[in-house]
Scaffold this active site. Structure first.
Site, short mmCIF file in Angstrom:
data_model
loop_
_atom_site.label_atom_id
_atom_site.label_comp_id
_atom_site.label_asym_id
_atom_site.label_seq_id
_atom_site.Cartn_x
_atom_site.Cartn_y
_atom_site.Cartn_z
N ASP A 11 0.73 -1.38 0.30
CA ASP A 11 0.40 -0.04 -0.08
C ASP A 11 0.83 1.34 -0.08
OD1 ASP A 11 -2.05 1.35 0.17
OD2 ASP A 11 -1.98 1.91 2.40
N SER A 12 -0.06 2.67 -0.58
CA SER A 12 1.28 3.66 -0.19
C SER A 12 1.36 4.50 1.44
CB SER A 12 0.50 4.93 -1.56
OG SER A 12 -1.09 4.69 -0.36
N CYS A 74 -3.80 -0.23 -2.56
CA CYS A 74 -3.94 0.79 -2.16
C CYS A 74 -4.69 0.84 -3.82
CB CYS A 74 -3.03 1.05 -2.98
SG CYS A 74 -2.66 3.13 -3.03
N GLU A 153 -6.32 8.49 10.80
CA GLU A 153 -5.84 7.88 11.53
C GLU A 153 -5.01 8.43 12.03
OE1 GLU A 153 -2.33 8.72 7.59
OE2 GLU A 153 -3.70 6.77 6.45
N CYS A 200 -12.36 2.32 0.07
CA CYS A 200 -10.97 2.55 0.46
C CYS A 200 -9.91 1.68 1.78
CB CYS A 200 -11.23 4.00 0.69
SG CYS A 200 -9.11 5.30 2.16
N HIS A 202 -8.69 2.53 4.46
CA HIS A 202 -9.42 3.03 5.85
C HIS A 202 -10.58 3.45 5.89
CE1 HIS A 202 -5.29 5.70 4.81
NE2 HIS A 202 -5.60 5.47 5.93
#
Lengths: 306, 306
Positions: A11-12, A74, A153, A200, A202
């Site tokens: 992943d990035s 990603c 995050e 996404c 996240h």
């Protein structure tokens, strides 16, 4: 047929850890190497050429560590670079877009699917196209929700502030609630979606608050879980499962009982996380997101391609 | 990377034609060879050893015709023989159980999934185990509906008689309707399922009448569609797609435009159906089920294994 080599997960940044978590849950006998290109994240602001080059550099690193398969966890890299990455390696390379899209196309009853993702993923229309590939009759409503990633995050996964933000961000997809608590649609596109795809990596961490917001008539499908299911099937079909993988189906009820333990269980799985960025920062963000320690993080420097 | 060879689809009889139909819809550039072992169907009444041997004989035949992958579109064969079949051939061999199970586990919101299938499939608990593999927290309610297959093979896909039968057969899974039309559950297991998995290849033909019976709060997932989605992903990951396969994702928006037509489209796909049984009977049942002609059916004799 079994293969003890690890699965590479790229992943990035840290979002792909939700995919890693689902892989560990679904396939607990597998070893993994996670690589986060945090030094250059997020990829959403990069050009396509940059995303392709960064992704190749990251996958070169994973391939050099003798992985048996690679998950591109990603969305930006999957949307921009998956085909070229598949051509570059003699390894199965799996993206996160199609598994999620297929699961959403299968889950919807009224053929109206909403997709929430970052602005870059929405701009790529990767989910729109992948869902249409599965079933052109499905109407797809993509919607960018740029405020979610910073919350995740920061480790903010619930609470009044986030709840209000979620309702605000989802309003274009869900309409507004009337007095009876049902969603109403004051304006087109007045799509009463019955399936919401979390596009996404996240967002699975927001699943409880999203589920509360959309109500129990809307199925929530996330790409992380769908990808782990697809990966498990891929490993099985290609004879790449780790030794000791449980075969819980009736196809093989007695295998564990009739084999010697060493054949059945193999060595315990190992898990490593690598980051191109700051190890302490990676650890602190990951720990906030998942509420658990990440002890085995190492720095990595990628070999640059011209 | 592309591969023009056909996909082999195997079933004990005609039910797997629903899987074939979904493969043609999802992957229209692929050629196919369907093999129905109608002479020995149904497999549900056979011993495990017979099912394994019959399946090997059928897959030997498909493998001898240079297929690039094989779909075992038979729930009984998948449940009994898939692992041994995978070990026998250097080809990807895909079953119908896990794709359907994974899709159902992803679709459910309340973690209660109902599975309808033939008595033999229910006895194998293949779907129960496969759904638990995906997510052990999902409650799985398997229910045999033996009266559906004869109706489908007779071409009866709707009407009052079938509607009454469907409500009767599903009652143990759905409960009974109260005055307001909501299902109520007078006795345990009082599972208010929100997802119904069609665990028999015949059942997708009953989807409209099943959807009307369960109402719009219950997602319906069928193994035929789920398997075609998984097959498409498997072909893509393994570089086995037919020439000209549409890549509609943003990953590759320009490929078709920049290639010469011959590279993009290849030869038109071909489709053959083989049966170990009576060709005229196969044709008449298939035509009744699907309401269309099946012109290209040939007889086949399988080489018997000891």
């Amino acid at each position: 047929m079994s293969d003890p080599r690890p699965i590479g997960v790229f992943d990035s940044g840290v979002g792909g850890l939700t995919v890693l978590r689902e892989i560990l849950r679904r396939s607990p006998h597998e070893s993994t190497i996670y690589l986060g290109d945090n030094a250059r994240a997020p990829y959403g602001v990069r050009t396509d050429a940059e995303v392709l080059r960064f992704s190749m550099e990251a996958l070169d690193e994973l391939a050099s560590r003798d992985v048996k398969a690679i998950v591109v966890a990603c969305n930006t890299s999957t949307a921009v670079a998956l085909r070229q990455l598949r051509a570059r390696y003699a390894l199965p390379v799996l993206g996160v877009v199609r598994p999620g899209a297929a699961a959403a196309a299968l889950a919807t009853r009224n053929r109206r699917v909403g997709v929430i993702a970052t602005p870059a993923t929405v701009r790529s229309h990767a989910y729109f196209n992948a869902i249409k590939d599965e079933n052109p009759a499905v109407e797809v409503y993509e919607h960018a929700t740029p405020r979610f990633v910073p919350m995740v995050e920061a480790g903010i996964l619930g609470g009044d502030e986030l709840e209000a933000m979620v309702l605000e961000e989802l309003a274009p997809l869900l309409g507004e609630r009337d007095g009876a608590g049902e969603f109403v649609f004051p304006r087109p596109p007045s799509a009463k979606i019955d399936t919401l795809l979390l596009g996404c990596t996240h967002y699975p961490l927001l699943r409880p608050i999203l589920a509360a917001a959309v109500g129990d008539r809307v199925a929530i499908v996330d790409s992380a879980t769908a990808t782990s299911a697809t990966l498990a099937e891929l490993l099985s079909v290609n004879g790449l499962e780790a030794p000791g993988t449980t075969r819980g189906t009736a196809a093989d009820p007695g295998a564990a009982g009739h084999s010697r333990p060493s054949e059945v269980y193999g060595a315990p799985p190992t898990h490593r996380q690598l980051t191109t960025g700051d190890v302490a920062l990676f650890r602190s963000i990951a720990s906030r997101m998942f509420g658990e320690a990440f002890p085995d993080i190492d720095p990595v420097t990628l070999r640059e391609l011209d």
